[in-house]
Scaffold this motif. Structure first.
Motif, PDB file in Angstrom:
ATOM      1  N   THR A   1     -25.086  12.628 -19.615  1.00 48.49           N
ATOM      2  CA  THR A   1     -24.140  11.521 -19.488  1.00 48.49           C
ATOM      3  C   THR A   1     -24.876  10.228 -19.166  1.00 48.49           C
ATOM      4  OG1 THR A   1     -22.369  13.016 -18.829  1.00 48.49           O
ATOM      5  CG2 THR A   1     -22.104  10.700 -18.254  1.00 48.49           C
ATOM      6  N   LYS A   2     -25.822  10.321 -18.236  1.00 54.79           N
ATOM      7  CA  LYS A   2     -26.593   9.129 -17.846  1.00 54.79           C
ATOM      8  C   LYS A   2     -27.446   8.618 -19.014  1.00 54.79           C
ATOM      9  CE  LYS A   2     -26.713  10.128 -12.925  1.00 54.79           C
ATOM     10  NZ  LYS A   2     -27.524  10.547 -11.788  1.00 54.79           N
ATOM     11  N   VAL A   3     -28.087   9.526 -19.725  1.00 57.77           N
ATOM     12  CA  VAL A   3     -28.937   9.139 -20.853  1.00 57.77           C
ATOM     13  C   VAL A   3     -28.100   8.502 -21.958  1.00 57.77           C
ATOM     14  CG1 VAL A   3     -30.357  10.042 -22.747  1.00 57.77           C
ATOM     15  CG2 VAL A   3     -30.763  10.807 -20.409  1.00 57.77           C
ATOM     16  N   LEU A   4     -26.967   9.085 -22.267  1.00 59.98           N
ATOM     17  CA  LEU A   4     -26.125   8.576 -23.337  1.00 59.98           C
ATOM     18  C   LEU A   4     -25.453   7.255 -22.964  1.00 59.98           C
ATOM     19  CD1 LEU A   4     -24.561  11.937 -24.536  1.00 59.98           C
ATOM     20  CD2 LEU A   4     -26.343  10.581 -25.669  1.00 59.98           C
TER      21      LEU A   4
ATOM     22  N   VAL B   1     -14.722  22.263 -28.017  1.00 57.76           N
ATOM     23  CA  VAL B   1     -15.646  22.241 -26.885  1.00 57.76           C
ATOM     24  C   VAL B   1     -16.480  20.972 -27.032  1.00 57.76           C
ATOM     25  CG1 VAL B   1     -17.616  23.392 -25.801  1.00 57.76           C
ATOM     26  CG2 VAL B   1     -15.738  24.764 -26.745  1.00 57.76           C
ATOM     27  N   PRO B   2     -16.558  20.136 -25.997  1.00 57.86           N
ATOM     28  CA  PRO B   2     -17.330  18.897 -26.127  1.00 57.86           C
ATOM     29  C   PRO B   2     -18.781  19.150 -26.544  1.00 57.86           C
ATOM     30  CG  PRO B   2     -16.060  18.911 -24.096  1.00 57.86           C
ATOM     31  CD  PRO B   2     -15.949  20.287 -24.673  1.00 57.86           C
ATOM     32  N   ALA B   3     -19.248  18.359 -27.488  1.00 59.95           N
ATOM     33  CA  ALA B   3     -20.627  18.502 -27.978  1.00 59.95           C
ATOM     34  C   ALA B   3     -21.621  18.355 -26.826  1.00 59.95           C
ATOM     35  CB  ALA B   3     -20.906  17.479 -29.075  1.00 59.95           C
ATOM     36  N   LYS B   4     -21.340  17.469 -25.911  1.00 59.70           N
ATOM     37  CA  LYS B   4     -22.238  17.263 -24.767  1.00 59.70           C
ATOM     38  C   LYS B   4     -22.332  18.532 -23.917  1.00 59.70           C
ATOM     39  CE  LYS B   4     -21.016  13.946 -22.086  1.00 59.70           C
ATOM     40  NZ  LYS B   4     -20.800  12.733 -21.275  1.00 59.70           N
ATOM     41  N   LEU B   5     -21.244  19.273 -23.793  1.00 59.22           N
ATOM     42  CA  LEU B   5     -21.274  20.531 -23.049  1.00 59.22           C
ATOM     43  C   LEU B   5     -22.114  21.567 -23.799  1.00 59.22           C
ATOM     44  CD1 LEU B   5     -20.453  22.335 -20.716  1.00 59.22           C
ATOM     45  CD2 LEU B   5     -18.281  22.766 -21.903  1.00 59.22           C
TER      46      LEU B   5
END
Length: 131
Positions: A126-129, A19-23
């Motif tokens: 996503t925008k912040v990263l 599972v993606p860490a960002k999720l």
């Protein structure tokens, strides 16, 4: 909230359950739980810890030797269990977004609201990263 969670716990769970860490971080931010937190639900169940694991999972978790205390008070256990549940929910649906919503509710209107909240948070991350 997320600042209280060791990042290695998120990364380990992401790797183990694909599972993606960002999720995971997006779900954590939507759930807004904390280590030690317990939240009552209208249906008589409770949600515990950072990923707000519902007590309806106890029969399954006991089978694996996971206690409510560990889920409530151990950040890494909570993240691991929550990511496992999230991964199962996603894998059980042909539509990824429905699976993400199922982490919160199988009732369509609550599923859709939750999915939208996670999408907004994921987009913000996503925008912040990317900056």
């Amino acid at each position: 909230m997320i600042s209280d969670i060791p990042l290695h716990c998120i990364n380990k769970a992401a790797y183990e359950y694909k599972v993606p860490a960002k999720l995971i971080v997006a779900v954590l931010n939507v759930e807004r739980g904390r280590v030690g937190m317990i939240q009552a639900n209208k249906n008589g169940t409770y949600d515990l810890g950072p990923m707000q694991i519902n007590t309806s999972w106890w029969p399954t978790l006991y089978h694996y030797g996971i206690t409510p205390q560990a889920v409530r008070y151990n950040a890494c256990t909570n993240i691991k269990v929550g990511t496992w549940i999230l991964g199962k929910a996603i894998a059980s649906e042909p539509n990824v977004l429905t699976g993400i919503g199922n982490y919160h509710s199988h009732t369509l209107k609550y599923n859709q609201v939750y999915t939208q909240q996670v999408r907004v948070m994921y987009t913000r991350l996503t925008k912040v990263l990317a900056s």
